[in-house]
Enzyme design. Structure first.
Site, PDB file in Angstrom:
ATOM      1  N   SER A  75      26.257  36.342 -27.803  1.00 51.80           N
ATOM      2  CA  SER A  75      26.738  35.498 -28.910  1.00 51.80           C
ATOM      3  C   SER A  75      28.042  35.972 -29.545  1.00 51.80           C
ATOM      4  O   SER A  75      28.653  35.220 -30.299  1.00 51.80           O
ATOM      5  CB  SER A  75      25.671  35.416 -30.002  1.00 51.80           C
ATOM      6  OG  SER A  75      24.822  34.352 -29.735  1.00 51.80           O
TER       7      SER A  75
ATOM      8  N   LYS B 214      30.955  33.872 -29.202  1.00 51.72           N
ATOM      9  CA  LYS B 214      31.146  32.703 -30.078  1.00 51.72           C
ATOM     10  C   LYS B 214      32.381  32.895 -30.964  1.00 51.72           C
ATOM     11  O   LYS B 214      33.034  31.938 -31.353  1.00 51.72           O
ATOM     12  CB  LYS B 214      29.897  32.479 -30.935  1.00 51.72           C
ATOM     13  CG  LYS B 214      28.711  32.026 -30.082  1.00 51.72           C
ATOM     14  CD  LYS B 214      27.422  31.961 -30.856  1.00 51.72           C
ATOM     15  CE  LYS B 214      26.358  31.203 -30.084  1.00 51.72           C
ATOM     16  NZ  LYS B 214      25.197  31.931 -29.688  1.00 51.72           N
TER      17      LYS B 214
ATOM     18  N   TYR C  33      30.063  28.090 -20.947  1.00 55.40           N
ATOM     19  CA  TYR C  33      29.352  28.789 -22.026  1.00 55.40           C
ATOM     20  C   TYR C  33      28.511  29.950 -21.462  1.00 55.40           C
ATOM     21  O   TYR C  33      28.528  31.063 -21.988  1.00 55.40           O
ATOM     22  CB  TYR C  33      28.482  27.794 -22.808  1.00 55.40           C
ATOM     23  CG  TYR C  33      27.575  28.441 -23.816  1.00 55.40           C
ATOM     24  CD1 TYR C  33      28.068  28.880 -25.049  1.00 55.40           C
ATOM     25  CD2 TYR C  33      26.223  28.647 -23.544  1.00 55.40           C
ATOM     26  CE1 TYR C  33      27.237  29.504 -25.975  1.00 55.40           C
ATOM     27  CE2 TYR C  33      25.383  29.265 -24.467  1.00 55.40           C
ATOM     28  CZ  TYR C  33      25.897  29.691 -25.669  1.00 55.40           C
ATOM     29  OH  TYR C  33      25.082  30.315 -26.575  1.00 55.40           O
TER      30      TYR C  33
ATOM     31  N   TYR D 208      23.230  35.303 -37.659  1.00 49.77           N
ATOM     32  CA  TYR D 208      22.221  34.230 -37.577  1.00 49.77           C
ATOM     33  C   TYR D 208      21.583  34.019 -38.951  1.00 49.77           C
ATOM     34  O   TYR D 208      22.257  34.096 -39.972  1.00 49.77           O
ATOM     35  CB  TYR D 208      21.142  34.541 -36.528  1.00 49.77           C
ATOM     36  CG  TYR D 208      21.646  35.066 -35.228  1.00 49.77           C
ATOM     37  CD1 TYR D 208      22.527  34.317 -34.451  1.00 49.77           C
ATOM     38  CD2 TYR D 208      21.231  36.297 -34.755  1.00 49.77           C
ATOM     39  CE1 TYR D 208      22.969  34.792 -33.234  1.00 49.77           C
ATOM     40  CE2 TYR D 208      21.674  36.783 -33.531  1.00 49.77           C
ATOM     41  CZ  TYR D 208      22.547  36.034 -32.782  1.00 49.77           C
ATOM     42  OH  TYR D 208      22.990  36.520 -31.590  1.00 49.77           O
TER      43      TYR D 208
ATOM     44  N   VAL E 152      22.509  38.893 -28.385  1.00 50.47           N
ATOM     45  CA  VAL E 152      21.203  39.367 -27.917  1.00 50.47           C
ATOM     46  C   VAL E 152      21.304  40.417 -26.804  1.00 50.47           C
ATOM     47  O   VAL E 152      20.291  40.961 -26.380  1.00 50.47           O
ATOM     48  CB  VAL E 152      20.264  38.214 -27.463  1.00 50.47           C
ATOM     49  CG1 VAL E 152      19.837  37.353 -28.629  1.00 50.47           C
ATOM     50  CG2 VAL E 152      20.881  37.393 -26.353  1.00 50.47           C
TER      51      VAL E 152
HETATM   52  N1  GLN Z   1      23.557  33.436 -24.119  1.00 52.77           N
HETATM   53  C1  GLN Z   1      22.649  33.440 -25.218  1.00 52.77           C
HETATM   54  C2  GLN Z   1      22.077  32.069 -25.433  1.00 52.77           C
HETATM   55  O1  GLN Z   1      22.803  31.135 -25.284  1.00 52.77           O
HETATM   56  C3  GLN Z   1      23.367  33.914 -26.446  1.00 52.77           C
HETATM   57  C4  GLN Z   1      22.474  33.973 -27.639  1.00 52.77           C
HETATM   58  C5  GLN Z   1      22.685  35.147 -28.522  1.00 52.77           C
HETATM   59  O2  GLN Z   1      23.315  36.159 -28.221  1.00 52.77           O
HETATM   60  N2  GLN Z   1      22.088  35.032 -29.668  1.00 52.77           N
HETATM   61  O3  GLN Z   1      20.924  31.870 -25.724  1.00 52.77           O
END
Ligand code: GLN
Length: 305
Positions: free
Chosen positions: A62, A65, A189, A241, A259
């Site tokens: 994430s 992002k 993505y 989050y 994650v």
């Molecule tokens: N690639 C993960 C997903 O799309 C990224 C989520 C994350 O790091 N919270 O679910």
């Protein structure tokens, strides 16, 4: 500083036992659960300090992002981006779908999966390869590391098990938020999430953000001041989050977790910080990493508030 970091890693290593590795992307289960590392770049004197596992490679997840948002803003301008994605915290998990239908058609913010799929779709490039190349190039320059690349095994694992992200994307396509070929957007993505970095790489990236978008080592402008300001703000309100509020109270610096166990953190005009600790808490944030950052912020009075 070096001693402080060593102490903080030692002191907080015990929390990794309470966390768990992300399992919904099967390849992530191969990480070493008790790894914990912190890397700090001091932008005033260009010194670097670290403790623990700072050379272990893991996927950015994430934290990509932030990259997607920076490139989308630089390509399209803020009005065009925020026509498609809001900037409000959700209070929901990062891959929640519920708000998309019952609250607002636009995703709540660019730091949750739905919002990031949208910002990724806004990245310019004649072909999908070209778009990925632009993402990789950005990260290579922001980390001063030419070796940055996609981890193929994790990308494939992600793609194979990415049904939740597929649901989010097709739902957004159905209401006109997402345009173009959904599978192609998702593929990009999944690839951006599977880019491999280390805690050191994240600290360098954090240093660029701390330095208003300019690399402290080469004075290269990677984003405008305005884009940097917007990104830092959204990291504070949404970067951890649905634990962003608590993190703001306890640590008080712009940060973004993934994650894979990474946290990118930035102390404006002072430090770039990279964390690696793949044992996660319930919300999906590095459990040891959050404790280390909390202690570091208290010790050095880093909170921006
Ligand atoms: N690639 C993960 C997903 O799309 C990224 C989520 C994350 O790091 N919270 O679910």
């Amino acid at each position: 500083m070096k001693n402080l970091l060593v102490n903080l890693v030692d002191k907080n290593k015990k929390y990794t036992e309470e966390g768990f590795l992300a399992s919904y992307i099967p390849a992530l289960l191969k990480a070493n659960k008790d790894d914990l590392g912190i890397y700090v770049v001091d932008i005033k004197n260009n010194e670097e300090y670290w403790a623990g596992e700072c050379d272990v490679k893991f996927t950015i997840q994430s934290i990509s992002k932030v990259v997607g948002l920076i490139i989308a803003l630089s390509d399209n301008g803020r009005d065009a981006v925020f026509k498609k994605v809001n900037v409000e915290p959700t209070g929901m998990g990062f891959n929640s779908i519920v708000n998309l239908e019952i609250r607002d058609e636009k995703p709540y913010n660019p730091m949750i999966n739905a919002g990031a799929i949208v910002t990724t779709s806004l990245i310019y490039g004649e072909t999908e390869e070209r778009k990925l190349e632009r993402i990789l190039n950005f990260i290579r320059r922001a980390t001063n590391n030419e070796d940055i690349n996609v981890n193929q095994e994790i990308y494939e694992s992600e793609k194979e098990t990415g049904d939740r992200n597929r649901s989010l994307a097709y739902f957004m396509k159905s209401n006109g938020i997402l345009e173009g070929n959904v599978e192609e957007v998702l593929d990009l993505y999944f690839k951006q999430c599977s880019i491999e970095v280390t805690a050191k790489d994240l600290a360098r990236f954090g240093a660029v953000i701390a330095n208003d978008g300019i690399t402290p080592w080469g004075n290269e402008v990677l984003m405008s001041r305005e884009v940097c300001r917007i990104v830092k703000t959204i990291m504070v309100t949404c970067g951890m989050y649905d634990a962003s509020g608590e993190f703001a109270v306890q640590v008080g610096i712009p940060a973004k977790s993934g994650v894979g166990g990474g946290i990118l953190a930035t102390v404006p005009r002072r430090y770039g910080i990279g964390i690696y600790g793949p044992a996660l808490d319930q919300k999906g944030n590095s459990i040891g990493g959050i404790h280390v950052l909390k202690n570091l912020s208290e010790e050095l009075e880093l909170s921006i508030f």
